[in-house]
Design a protein around this motif. Structure first.
Motif, PDB file in Angstrom:
ATOM      1  N   HIS A 199       0.852  -1.192   0.000  1.00 30.32           N
ATOM      2  CA  HIS A 199       0.000   0.000   0.000  1.00 30.32           C
ATOM      3  C   HIS A 199       0.884   1.237   0.000  1.00 30.32           C
ATOM      4  O   HIS A 199       1.945   1.241   0.638  1.00 30.32           O
ATOM      5  CB  HIS A 199      -0.909  -0.014   1.244  1.00 30.32           C
ATOM      6  N   PRO A 200       0.462   2.294  -0.726  1.00 36.86           N
ATOM      7  CA  PRO A 200      -0.686   2.384  -1.625  1.00 36.86           C
ATOM      8  C   PRO A 200      -0.445   1.598  -2.916  1.00 36.86           C
ATOM      9  O   PRO A 200       0.613   0.983  -3.079  1.00 36.86           O
ATOM     10  CB  PRO A 200      -0.806   3.889  -1.889  1.00 36.86           C
ATOM     11  N   TYR A 208      -1.260  -2.828   3.549  1.00 36.10           N
ATOM     12  CA  TYR A 208      -2.694  -2.807   3.860  1.00 36.10           C
ATOM     13  C   TYR A 208      -3.017  -4.168   4.462  1.00 36.10           C
ATOM     14  O   TYR A 208      -2.692  -5.213   3.880  1.00 36.10           O
ATOM     15  CB  TYR A 208      -3.534  -2.568   2.607  1.00 36.10           C
TER      16      TYR A 208
END
Length: 234
Positions: A199-200, A208
């Motif tokens: 992530h991102p 994430y």
């Protein structure tokens, strides 16, 4: 002479740009296509193997916190031993789980962290997957909602986990895959599943993380669980 040098430099820059574009196309699209095909073939192979040689029936009445588990020892690195289904990701979503989280293993499907619990076991069944490239099995991980089902199939059983929480952490925060998520050193009494992905999107700066708790166990011989019903597909 200056004009010739400028021309050569310009041609080199154009060539570099074309090569960069080709690399991006290969990384983002070709790896998805090839790995996606390999993963689909692995799922089909596992299902055919399980259907052809059904294992002895496990106890469907075992409590969710301590079910009977048919995978009683960690498979060799690189071996596929389970299949993950996520209704939120679509009715056709089915990705193999491969032992290990190295580069090679994550190209073959979802990777199972070394020393993590196995499907249905008390502890933390911790897995990792790409959000982009190589089949991107966790591309939609951020779309999961609390209460969503994550179903794991093995040779004899279906395990239904329900999403409990989400978090974004540093790659160094390995406590998310501890036997009790985020509580290193604690003794587990429940069966957790933890999904991790970069992530991102298009970055490895953070992770994430989704945590889910085992809700139910069902013999494979009884057919797919009701939790596999598709939801919220778009």
């Amino acid at each position: 002479m200056i004009r010739r040098i400028t021309s050569v430099v310009g041609e080199l820059l154009v060539t570099a740009g074309v090569l960069t574009l080709l690399f991006v196309v290969w990384q983002l699209y070709w790896t998805d296509l090839t790995s996606g095909r390999v993963q689909a073939a692995t799922v089909t192979s596992l299902e055919q193997q399980w259907d052809a040689t059904p294992a002895p029936s496990a106890s469907a009445s075992a409590p969710a916190a301590a079910p009977t588990v048919d995978v009683d020892q960690t498979p060799p690195t690189g071996d596929a031993f389970a299949i993950v289904y996520v209704p939120r990701f679509g009715s056709d979503y089915a990705v193999p789980v491969v032992e290990g989280t190295g580069t090679a293993e994550l190209q073959e499907g979802i990777g199972h962290y070394a020393d993590a619990a196995l499907p249905g076991q008390v502890g933390n069944f911790a897995i990792a997957g790409h959000r982009v490239t190589y089949g991107k099995p966790f591309n939609l991980i951020a779309d999961l909602q609390d209460g969503d089902a994550v179903v794991v199939a093995t040779a004899t059983q279906w395990f239904t986990y329900r999403v409990q929480s989400h978090e974004i952490v540093s790659p160094k925060q390995v406590s998310v895959i501890a036997p009790v998520p985020d509580q290193p050193g604690a003794t587990p009494t429940q069966a957790w599943l933890t999904m991790t992905a970069c992530h991102p999107m298009h970055s490895a700066r953070q992770r994430y993380v989704v945590h889910a708790l085992l809700e139910s166990v069902q013999d494979r011989s009884a057919g797919p669980p009701a939790s596999l019903a598709a939801v919220g597909q778009g």
